[in-house]
Structure formats: C-alpha cells, structure tokens
Design a protein around this motif. Structure first.
Motif, PDB file in Angstrom:
ATOM      1  N   ARG A   4       8.841   1.737   6.542  1.00 36.92           N
ATOM      2  CA  ARG A   4       8.290   2.040   5.222  1.00 36.92           C
ATOM      3  C   ARG A   4       7.018   1.218   5.035  1.00 36.92           C
ATOM      4  NH1 ARG A   4      13.976   0.106   3.185  1.00 36.92           N
ATOM      5  NH2 ARG A   4      13.222  -1.441   4.649  1.00 36.92           N
ATOM      6  N   ILE A   5       5.888   1.921   4.927  1.00 35.20           N
ATOM      7  CA  ILE A   5       4.578   1.270   4.958  1.00 35.20           C
ATOM      8  C   ILE A   5       3.861   1.457   3.626  1.00 35.20           C
ATOM      9  CG2 ILE A   5       2.436   1.032   6.284  1.00 35.20           C
ATOM     10  CD1 ILE A   5       4.896   0.978   8.145  1.00 35.20           C
ATOM     11  N   LEU A   6       3.514   0.370   2.975  1.00 39.75           N
ATOM     12  CA  LEU A   6       2.727   0.433   1.734  1.00 39.75           C
ATOM     13  C   LEU A   6       1.281   0.082   2.060  1.00 39.75           C
ATOM     14  CD1 LEU A   6       2.007   0.367  -1.283  1.00 39.75           C
ATOM     15  CD2 LEU A   6       3.300  -1.748  -1.496  1.00 39.75           C
ATOM     16  N   ILE A   7       0.368   0.998   1.734  1.00 40.55           N
ATOM     17  CA  ILE A   7      -1.058   0.769   2.016  1.00 40.55           C
ATOM     18  C   ILE A   7      -1.841   0.898   0.715  1.00 40.55           C
ATOM     19  CG2 ILE A   7      -3.085   1.526   3.327  1.00 40.55           C
ATOM     20  CD1 ILE A   7      -1.163   2.908   5.298  1.00 40.55           C
ATOM     21  N   THR A   8      -2.597  -0.142   0.371  1.00 41.85           N
ATOM     22  CA  THR A   8      -3.497  -0.022  -0.784  1.00 41.85           C
ATOM     23  C   THR A   8      -4.863   0.452  -0.290  1.00 41.85           C
ATOM     24  OG1 THR A   8      -4.286  -2.331  -0.700  1.00 41.85           O
ATOM     25  CG2 THR A   8      -2.299  -1.896  -2.006  1.00 41.85           C
ATOM     26  N   GLY A   9      -5.535   1.228  -1.131  1.00 41.06           N
ATOM     27  CA  GLY A   9      -6.847   1.759  -0.726  1.00 41.06           C
ATOM     28  C   GLY A   9      -6.716   2.760   0.398  1.00 41.06           C
ATOM     29  N   ALA A  10      -5.774   3.693   0.228  1.00 32.59           N
ATOM     30  CA  ALA A  10      -5.493   4.666   1.308  1.00 32.59           C
ATOM     31  C   ALA A  10      -6.218   5.987   1.086  1.00 32.59           C
ATOM     32  CB  ALA A  10      -3.983   4.904   1.412  1.00 32.59           C
ATOM     33  N   THR A  11      -7.164   6.021   0.137  1.00 34.52           N
ATOM     34  CA  THR A  11      -7.845   7.287  -0.148  1.00 34.52           C
ATOM     35  C   THR A  11      -9.065   7.525   0.732  1.00 34.52           C
ATOM     36  OG1 THR A  11      -9.024   6.133  -1.915  1.00 34.52           O
ATOM     37  CG2 THR A  11      -7.115   7.472  -2.572  1.00 34.52           C
ATOM     38  N   SER A  12      -9.534   6.492   1.429  1.00 29.99           N
ATOM     39  CA  SER A  12     -10.700   6.693   2.301  1.00 29.99           C
ATOM     40  C   SER A  12     -10.780   5.578   3.341  1.00 29.99           C
ATOM     41  CB  SER A  12     -12.005   6.744   1.480  1.00 29.99           C
ATOM     42  OG  SER A  12     -12.316   5.467   0.976  1.00 29.99           O
ATOM     43  N   GLY A  13     -11.696   5.763   4.283  1.00 28.74           N
ATOM     44  CA  GLY A  13     -12.043   4.709   5.229  1.00 28.74           C
ATOM     45  C   GLY A  13     -10.875   4.154   6.028  1.00 28.74           C
ATOM     46  N   ILE A  14     -10.820   2.838   6.095  1.00 25.42           N
ATOM     47  CA  ILE A  14      -9.839   2.146   6.936  1.00 25.42           C
ATOM     48  C   ILE A  14      -8.412   2.413   6.455  1.00 25.42           C
ATOM     49  CG2 ILE A  14      -9.020  -0.140   7.649  1.00 25.42           C
ATOM     50  CD1 ILE A  14     -12.016  -1.074   7.457  1.00 25.42           C
ATOM     51  N   GLY A  15      -8.200   2.391   5.146  1.00 24.92           N
ATOM     52  CA  GLY A  15      -6.850   2.615   4.602  1.00 24.92           C
ATOM     53  C   GLY A  15      -6.333   4.002   4.927  1.00 24.92           C
ATOM     54  N   LEU A  16      -7.206   4.994   4.805  1.00 23.30           N
ATOM     55  CA  LEU A  16      -6.827   6.367   5.139  1.00 23.30           C
ATOM     56  C   LEU A  16      -6.514   6.478   6.631  1.00 23.30           C
ATOM     57  CD1 LEU A  16      -6.512   9.395   4.622  1.00 23.30           C
ATOM     58  CD2 LEU A  16      -9.016   9.596   4.680  1.00 23.30           C
ATOM     59  N   ALA A  17      -7.340   5.848   7.444  1.00 21.45           N
ATOM     60  CA  ALA A  17      -7.096   5.880   8.903  1.00 21.45           C
ATOM     61  C   ALA A  17      -5.762   5.203   9.240  1.00 21.45           C
ATOM     62  CB  ALA A  17      -8.250   5.216   9.647  1.00 21.45           C
ATOM     63  N   CYS A  18      -5.452   4.118   8.534  1.00 25.68           N
ATOM     64  CA  CYS A  18      -4.154   3.448   8.748  1.00 25.68           C
ATOM     65  C   CYS A  18      -3.016   4.393   8.376  1.00 25.68           C
ATOM     66  CB  CYS A  18      -4.053   2.173   7.911  1.00 25.68           C
ATOM     67  SG  CYS A  18      -5.081   0.817   8.492  1.00 25.68           S
ATOM     68  N   ALA A  19      -3.160   5.066   7.220  1.00 24.61           N
ATOM     69  CA  ALA A  19      -2.103   6.008   6.794  1.00 24.61           C
ATOM     70  C   ALA A  19      -1.880   7.057   7.878  1.00 24.61           C
ATOM     71  CB  ALA A  19      -2.494   6.660   5.474  1.00 24.61           C
ATOM     72  N   ARG A  20      -2.975   7.563   8.417  1.00 25.92           N
ATOM     73  CA  ARG A  20      -2.842   8.614   9.442  1.00 25.92           C
ATOM     74  C   ARG A  20      -2.158   8.087  10.705  1.00 25.92           C
ATOM     75  NH1 ARG A  20      -8.773  11.005   8.160  1.00 25.92           N
ATOM     76  NH2 ARG A  20      -8.135  12.718   6.809  1.00 25.92           N
ATOM     77  N   VAL A  21      -2.510   6.883  11.140  1.00 23.40           N
ATOM     78  CA  VAL A  21      -1.942   6.396  12.404  1.00 23.40           C
ATOM     79  C   VAL A  21      -0.449   6.072  12.235  1.00 23.40           C
ATOM     80  CG1 VAL A  21      -2.413   3.889  12.390  1.00 23.40           C
ATOM     81  CG2 VAL A  21      -2.582   5.138  14.495  1.00 23.40           C
ATOM     82  N   PHE A  22      -0.079   5.470  11.106  1.00 27.33           N
ATOM     83  CA  PHE A  22       1.356   5.200  10.890  1.00 27.33           C
ATOM     84  C   PHE A  22       2.134   6.517  10.808  1.00 27.33           C
ATOM     85  CE2 PHE A  22      -0.061   0.936   9.368  1.00 27.33           C
ATOM     86  CZ  PHE A  22       0.808   0.155  10.110  1.00 27.33           C
ATOM     87  N   ALA A  23       1.590   7.481  10.045  1.00 25.91           N
ATOM     88  CA  ALA A  23       2.287   8.767   9.898  1.00 25.91           C
ATOM     89  C   ALA A  23       2.409   9.476  11.240  1.00 25.91           C
ATOM     90  CB  ALA A  23       1.535   9.650   8.899  1.00 25.91           C
ATOM     91  N   SER A  24       1.371   9.366  12.061  1.00 31.05           N
ATOM     92  CA  SER A  24       1.402  10.054  13.359  1.00 31.05           C
ATOM     93  C   SER A  24       2.497   9.486  14.262  1.00 31.05           C
ATOM     94  CB  SER A  24       0.040   9.958  14.060  1.00 31.05           C
ATOM     95  OG  SER A  24      -0.150   8.654  14.559  1.00 31.05           O
ATOM     96  N   HIS A  25       2.946   8.256  13.960  1.00 30.59           N
ATOM     97  CA  HIS A  25       4.046   7.648  14.716  1.00 30.59           C
ATOM     98  C   HIS A  25       5.388   7.791  13.984  1.00 30.59           C
ATOM     99  CE1 HIS A  25       0.651   5.742  16.859  1.00 30.59           C
ATOM    100  NE2 HIS A  25       1.480   5.743  17.882  1.00 30.59           N
TER     101      HIS A  25
END
Ligand code: NDP
Ligand code: 8X3
Length: 252
Positions: A4-25
């Motif tokens: 369970r991953i909580l990411i702040t600032g996930a609407t763009s840039g680095i945060g969005l990329a983090c959301a994508r990589v965690f979800a892809s796994h």
C-alpha cells in the motif's frame, strides 16, 4: 503481495512516474494532490491498465487542518500504508535573495517542509503500530549544493534531508526505513511552476541537456523500497550525465 503506497504530488512529474511504476508492479496506491481532475485521470489510467486499487485524496499539503482531517481516514479506508513517498513540492522564482518575493519563500517552506512534516506526522502512527514501513522523502541536489538565486528552495531541500536523518534516528528502535532521494535536473513541470507559467523560460532550463526523466527517478524510488528487511538505503543522489553539482551543468 500488493503493498500500500501513499504518494503526495502524484498528479504530474516524478510523483506520477512513481505511481505508474508501483502500479506496474501490482502495488495499490493512495495518491494525493490538489488537482482533482488529474487525480481522477491517474486513477482511471492505473486501475484500467494494471488492475490495482487506487484511492485519491484531494489535498493541499500546506493546509495543516486539511492534512489532519483527510490523511488518517483515507489510510484507514485504504487498509493501512507500507510506503510513503513525500514528493509534493515546488520552487517559486529564481531571483537573488534580496530581490525575491517573501510570498514565494513562504509557499516553498509551507509546501516542501511544513507539508512534509504534516503528512509524515499523520502516517507515522500507522507505521509505528505495525512496526514496519518506508518513508521516501524527495530531496534534491539543491539540498546539497546551494546555487545562486535559489537560496530558499535549496534550504527547503536541505531541510528535507535533515528531517529524513532525524526521523531515521528517532524511529531506530522500529523496523521503519527512511530514505532521501536527491535528484538533479529532472525534466518535468517543475520549471514551468517555478517561473509562474512561463513555458519558454522553463524550456530554456532543459535546452542542451539530456535531463533526467521522471521515470528514471521513479525506478530508483521503486528500487530503494524493494530491499531486504536488513537493508536501509539512507540516501541516493542522482544527476544527469551533464551535471556535476547543483546548477553546474554542461550544455551542448
Ligand atoms: P511537478 O511540478 O511536475 O510536480 C509537483 C507535484 O507536487 C505535483 O503533483 C503537484 O500536484 C504537487 N504539489 C505541489 N504543491 C502541492 C501542494 N501544496 N499540495 C499537494 N501537492 C502539491 O514537479 P516535479 O515532479 O519535478 O517535482 C516533484 C518533487 O521533486 C518536488 O518535491 C521537487 O522539489 C522535487 N525535485 C524536482 C527536481 C526537478 O528537477 N524537477 C529535482 C529534484 C527534486 P498538484 O499541483 O496537483 O497539487
Ligand atoms: C530541482 C533541481 O537543480 O532545479 O530540485 O534545483 S534544481
């Protein structure tokens, strides 16, 4: 098993990329940011593409009462939290300190430092309760090397590094891990935000540089959160190949 991953600032840039990589796994996501429409589109994208659970929190991390009111119930509804990526942040202006706007300084301190503290204070009780968890704080090379016209932004990122180190000490008796990621020049909306929407000026920052991409940083974030229980990566500094210090870049 999905984390369970909580990411702040996930609407763009680095945060969005983090959301994508965690979800892809296959990890489940609790994503936060101010822009409701973007949060919802990220949710649709990641649930559709990867079949993971994505909950959203419309949140301005500067608003302490809002953070207190929203984070705890959101984590309870989400079923807990294993990783917190404190990524929300920004720079405002690039001016000699004597000419810089105090309002810009306040926004940077309120977001990058106070916001991180507010969010972490709400998340840590869950991690302490389960005696596990990983806090990943988004610092910057700016926190290591101050640069001209960036005094306050650099100071906020130095504070992020120091906060990470202090929290790591204070939670040493637990299995919680704390990591600071310190990227150099990453091509995102960061400079457009810094220059208050001046896209041409923002583009000039990245001209002549093969800049770090947000996905590069996200891969490192994913890597540090996938180490054995015995291992804690305290900090990682990532630079563009054409970068040797904070603002010291070689443009081609
Ligand atoms: P972006 O502008 O692309 O992303 C910033 C993110 O932070 C957005 O999702 C934004 O969401 C969120 N955010 C900003 N203010 C707030 C707020 N008050 N409350 C909640 N969310 C907020 O830039 P980056 O991806 O580049 O920046 C992400 C982090 O990385 C920042 O902490 C930045 O300092 C750091 N960093 C950036 C580097 C770079 O060169 N780009 C290098 C080193 C570190 P929303 O607007 O929806 O609220
Ligand atoms: C963002 C990187 O060098 O533009 O933290 O400050 S820099």
């Amino acid at each position: 098993m999905a984390r369970r991953i909580l990411i702040t600032g996930a609407t763009s840039g680095i945060g969005l990329a983090c959301a994508r990589v965690f979800a892809s796994h296959g990890d489940d996501l609790l994503i936060a940011g101010r822009r409701t429409t973007l949060l919802e589109s990220v949710k649709v994208e990641l649930t559709t593409e990867f079949g993971v659970r994505v909950d959203t929190i419309v949140l301005d991390v500067q608003q302490r009462e809002d953070v207190v009111a929203k984070i705890k119930p959101a984590i309870e509804a989400f079923g807990g939290v294993d990783v917190l990526v404190n990524n929300a942040g920004l720079a405002q202006g690039l001016d000699d300190f004597q000419d810089s706007a105090v309002d810009d300084a306040v926004t940077m301190i309120d977001t990058n430092v106070k916001g991180l503290i507010y969010v972490t204070k709400e998340v840590l009780p869950f991690m302490i309760g389960q005696n596990s968890g990983h806090i990943v704080n988004m610092g910057s090379t700016a926190g290591i090397y101050a640069y001209p016209k960036g005094a306050v932004y650099c100071a906020t990122k130095a504070a992020v590094k120091t906060l990470s180190d202090g929290i790591r000490m204070d939670t040493i008796a637990t299995d919680i891990k704390v990591t600071t990621i310190q990227p150099g020049i990453v091509e995102t909306d960061f400079s457009t935000v810094r220059f208050h929407g001046d896209k041409d000026r923002a583009d000039s920052v990245y001209a002549g540089i093969d800049a770090i991409q947000p996905e590069d940083v996200a891969d490192v974030v994913y890597y540090v959160t996938n180490q054995p229980k015995r291992l804690q990566i305290s900090d990682v500094t990532i630079m563009a190949n054409q970068q040797a210090a904070g603002f010291m870049v070689h443009k081609k």
